[in-house]
Motif scaffolding. Structure first.
Motif, PDB file in Angstrom:
ATOM      1  N   LYS A  41       9.690   3.669  -4.491  1.00  0.00           N
ATOM      2  CA  LYS A  41       9.182   2.830  -5.786  1.00  0.00           C
ATOM      3  C   LYS A  41       7.759   1.977  -6.147  1.00  0.00           C
ATOM      4  CE  LYS A  41      14.005   0.885  -5.696  1.00  0.00           C
ATOM      5  NZ  LYS A  41      14.993  -0.370  -5.792  1.00  0.00           N
ATOM      6  N   ASP A  42       6.896   3.023  -5.214  1.00  0.00           N
ATOM      7  CA  ASP A  42       5.395   2.166  -5.925  1.00  0.00           C
ATOM      8  C   ASP A  42       5.233   3.400  -7.442  1.00  0.00           C
ATOM      9  OD1 ASP A  42       5.720   5.199  -4.459  1.00  0.00           O
ATOM     10  OD2 ASP A  42       3.853   4.084  -3.750  1.00  0.00           O
ATOM     11  N   ARG A  43       5.783   4.160  -7.766  1.00  0.00           N
ATOM     12  CA  ARG A  43       5.071   4.838  -8.776  1.00  0.00           C
ATOM     13  C   ARG A  43       6.890   4.529  -9.918  1.00  0.00           C
ATOM     14  NH1 ARG A  43       4.754   9.805  -5.411  1.00  0.00           N
ATOM     15  NH2 ARG A  43       6.330   8.451  -4.670  1.00  0.00           N
ATOM     16  N   SER A  44       6.161   4.486 -10.518  1.00  0.00           N
ATOM     17  CA  SER A  44       7.607   4.547 -12.174  1.00  0.00           C
ATOM     18  C   SER A  44       7.449   5.782 -12.580  1.00  0.00           C
ATOM     19  CB  SER A  44       6.822   3.603 -13.473  1.00  0.00           C
ATOM     20  OG  SER A  44       5.819   4.164 -13.995  1.00  0.00           O
ATOM     21  N   VAL A 284      -7.574   1.698   2.524  1.00  0.00           N
ATOM     22  CA  VAL A 284      -6.465   1.135   1.505  1.00  0.00           C
ATOM     23  C   VAL A 284      -5.028   1.670   2.380  1.00  0.00           C
ATOM     24  CG1 VAL A 284      -6.069   0.134  -0.192  1.00  0.00           C
ATOM     25  CG2 VAL A 284      -7.891   0.158   0.242  1.00  0.00           C
ATOM     26  N   ASP A 285      -4.980   3.089   2.501  1.00  0.00           N
ATOM     27  CA  ASP A 285      -4.270   3.653   2.395  1.00  0.00           C
ATOM     28  C   ASP A 285      -3.493   3.707   3.674  1.00  0.00           C
ATOM     29  OD1 ASP A 285      -2.235   6.187   1.605  1.00  0.00           O
ATOM     30  OD2 ASP A 285      -3.109   7.268   3.085  1.00  0.00           O
ATOM     31  N   GLU A 286      -4.476   3.485   4.922  1.00  0.00           N
ATOM     32  CA  GLU A 286      -3.978   3.291   6.315  1.00  0.00           C
ATOM     33  C   GLU A 286      -3.396   2.211   6.316  1.00  0.00           C
ATOM     34  OE1 GLU A 286      -3.834   5.660   9.097  1.00  0.00           O
ATOM     35  OE2 GLU A 286      -4.882   6.730   7.871  1.00  0.00           O
ATOM     36  N   PHE A 287      -3.979   0.600   5.966  1.00  0.00           N
ATOM     37  CA  PHE A 287      -3.238  -0.684   6.023  1.00  0.00           C
ATOM     38  C   PHE A 287      -2.471  -0.715   5.289  1.00  0.00           C
ATOM     39  CE2 PHE A 287      -7.494  -1.744   7.774  1.00  0.00           C
ATOM     40  CZ  PHE A 287      -7.114  -2.374   8.220  1.00  0.00           C
ATOM     41  N   GLU A 288      -1.485   0.269   4.084  1.00  0.00           N
ATOM     42  CA  GLU A 288      -0.536  -0.107   3.107  1.00  0.00           C
ATOM     43  C   GLU A 288       0.683   1.381   4.183  1.00  0.00           C
ATOM     44  OE1 GLU A 288      -2.007   0.507  -1.346  1.00  0.00           O
ATOM     45  OE2 GLU A 288      -1.604   2.079  -0.420  1.00  0.00           O
ATOM     46  N   ASN A 292       3.847  -0.848   5.175  1.00  0.00           N
ATOM     47  CA  ASN A 292       5.005  -0.594   5.105  1.00  0.00           C
ATOM     48  C   ASN A 292       6.431   0.460   5.745  1.00  0.00           C
ATOM     49  OD1 ASN A 292       3.975  -0.568   1.807  1.00  0.00           O
ATOM     50  ND2 ASN A 292       3.852   1.732   1.854  1.00  0.00           N
ATOM     51  N   HIS A 293       5.324   0.469   7.116  1.00  0.00           N
ATOM     52  CA  HIS A 293       6.103   0.390   8.264  1.00  0.00           C
ATOM     53  C   HIS A 293       6.224  -0.971   9.154  1.00  0.00           C
ATOM     54  CE1 HIS A 293       5.204   4.632   6.955  1.00  0.00           C
ATOM     55  NE2 HIS A 293       6.267   5.255   8.045  1.00  0.00           N
ATOM     56  N   GLY A 294       5.977  -1.888   8.045  1.00  0.00           N
ATOM     57  CA  GLY A 294       6.361  -2.843   9.273  1.00  0.00           C
ATOM     58  C   GLY A 294       5.754  -3.407  10.204  1.00  0.00           C
ATOM     59  N   GLU A 295       4.643  -2.732  10.053  1.00  0.00           N
ATOM     60  CA  GLU A 295       3.386  -2.090  11.749  1.00  0.00           C
ATOM     61  C   GLU A 295       2.826  -4.020  11.600  1.00  0.00           C
ATOM     62  OE1 GLU A 295       1.808   1.013  11.826  1.00  0.00           O
ATOM     63  OE2 GLU A 295       3.594   1.917  12.350  1.00  0.00           O
ATOM     64  N   GLU A 296       1.633  -4.083  13.151  1.00  0.00           N
ATOM     65  CA  GLU A 296       0.716  -5.496  12.486  1.00  0.00           C
ATOM     66  C   GLU A 296      -0.374  -4.583  12.350  1.00  0.00           C
ATOM     67  OE1 GLU A 296       0.795  -8.716  13.107  1.00  0.00           O
ATOM     68  OE2 GLU A 296       2.565  -8.541  12.871  1.00  0.00           O
ATOM     69  N   PRO A 297      -1.217  -4.630  11.409  1.00  0.00           N
ATOM     70  CA  PRO A 297      -2.231  -4.642  11.246  1.00  0.00           C
ATOM     71  C   PRO A 297      -3.350  -3.577  12.443  1.00  0.00           C
ATOM     72  CG  PRO A 297      -2.606  -6.068  10.088  1.00  0.00           C
ATOM     73  CD  PRO A 297      -1.088  -6.523  10.816  1.00  0.00           C
ATOM     74  N   ALA A 298      -3.814  -2.823  12.944  1.00  0.00           N
ATOM     75  CA  ALA A 298      -4.036  -2.359  14.053  1.00  0.00           C
ATOM     76  C   ALA A 298      -5.999  -1.584  13.753  1.00  0.00           C
ATOM     77  CB  ALA A 298      -3.366  -2.264  14.917  1.00  0.00           C
ATOM     78  N   CYS A 299      -6.871  -0.856  14.357  1.00  0.00           N
ATOM     79  CA  CYS A 299      -7.674  -0.261  14.045  1.00  0.00           C
ATOM     80  C   CYS A 299      -7.829   0.784  14.976  1.00  0.00           C
ATOM     81  CB  CYS A 299      -9.021  -1.597  13.798  1.00  0.00           C
ATOM     82  SG  CYS A 299      -8.862  -2.107  12.226  1.00  0.00           S
TER      83      CYS A 299
END
Length: 337
Positions: A41-44, A284-288, A292-299
């Motif tokens: 639903k991220d694109r109309s 930005v794409d990686e953190f999105e 979206n997968h409900g994961e904790e941010p990680a580097c």
């Protein structure tokens, strides 16, 4: 909807971060097609219409792109609603040839690889030249609509405060750049060898996957093309040799590009800035994806490398910097959040 009865329909394996379900559709005696189903639903629907209308415009005006195939009703898009969820469907001609990765990065036998570099620039230059005359019916978004300081501040964890500040500074610099017809218009925004095929008989290139297309600076696509060249010399331990290769490579790209369109020299001088912008897009794409997968941010190692390039103002993706290691390209020790 599309007359695909009797076709051999096969799922195309998804890549990390993929936003569509894609199938190849083949039938003896007929041209192969690519079926794409957008389900997020991220694109109309209006944004998706803007994408396919742009592709049709490019094709009708001589751009080397995979054309959109209309449904039996004559529509560029069709929508299927199932259990209150909309699935937006479109069909494309399958590009002639193969991607470089499918050929294990071997180019045409007996032909210098510089032909490929030149043709990459040429096909991109043609698309940009056509964009300069494009008047959309359904408009795509602008680069700055997605990549802005407020969104990035919300997306990135507070532990990356320096990165947030550097990205805000980068966005301010972009905002100050020229947006005239010669510098700014519809761009592919993901121009790399995963999104075009090469006809190994002729060397011609056909571009596809305009899912990220938007209004932006033409230099952004050129920066993506610069980054595509690093793989050819990533294993070279000598930074001076890497730099010389990249200079020669990009000059050849620009020869092809300039055969189709013109770009302001002052914009070309902004190449390091736009390479930083492509790194920002990747982050930005990686953190999105994590969100979206409900994961904790990680580097991981790759993200850590890219973050240092931005935080420490290291140009050219660190490719000529001491931090780069040819035995572990574009990687640093993973950093804690």
């Amino acid at each position: 909807m599309y007359g695909l009865e009797g076709c051999d329909i096969k799922l195309v394996p998804a890549h990390a971060g993929g936003r569509n379900v894609v199938y190849t559709c083949e039938r003896e005696g007929a041209d192969a097609r690519i079926l794409r189903i957008a389900f997020l639903k991220d694109r109309s629907r209006e944004q998706l219409r803007g994408e396919v209308e742009y592709i049709r415009y490019l094709f009708e005006h001589g751009g080397s792109v995979s054309d959109v195939v209309c449904s039996r009703k004559g529509n560029l898009l069709e929508t299927i609603t199932h259990q209150d969820h909309d699935f937006v469907v479109c069909l494309f001609e399958k590009a002639r040839g193969k991607r470089l990765a499918e050929q294990h990065y071997r180019y045409r036998e007996g032909v210098p690889i510089t032909e490929y570099y030149y043709n990459c620039g040429k096909v991109l230059g043609k698309l940009h030249q056509l964009s300069k005359g494009y008047a959309p019916v359904h408009r795509r978004y602008h680069f700055q609509d997605k990549y802005n300081a407020a969104y990035i501040d919300q997306l990135l964890p507070d532990s990356l405060a320096l990165l947030k500040w550097k990205l805000a500074e980068l966005l301010n610099k972009l905002d100050g750049l020229d947006r005239s017809r010669e510098s700014y218009g519809m761009i592919h925004c993901d121009f790399n060898d995963g999104n075009y095929s090469i006809d190994y008989d002729t060397g011609s290139i056909t571009v596809y996957d305009f899912d990220n297309s938007c209004f932006g600076w033409y230099m952004y696509d050129l920066a993506d093309l610069w980054k595509s060249g690093v793989g050819w010399v990533a294993a070279e331990p000598d930074a001076g040799k890497r730099q010389q290769f990249m200079t020669d490579y990009f000059n050849t790209v620009l020869e092809g590009y300039s055969s189709e369109t013109w770009i302001e020299p002052s914009m070309l001088e902004q190449l390091p800035l736009f390479i930083q912008a492509t790194i920002m897009e990747h982050l930005v794409d990686e953190f999105e994806q994590m969100r979206n997968h409900g994961e904790e941010p990680a580097c991981d190692e790759e993200l850590s490398y890219s973050i240092r390039c931005l935080e420490d103002d290291i140009p050219y993706w660190g490719f000529f910097h001491d931090m780069y290691a040819s035995e572990a390209p574009f990687e640093l020790e993973a950093r804690k959040m």
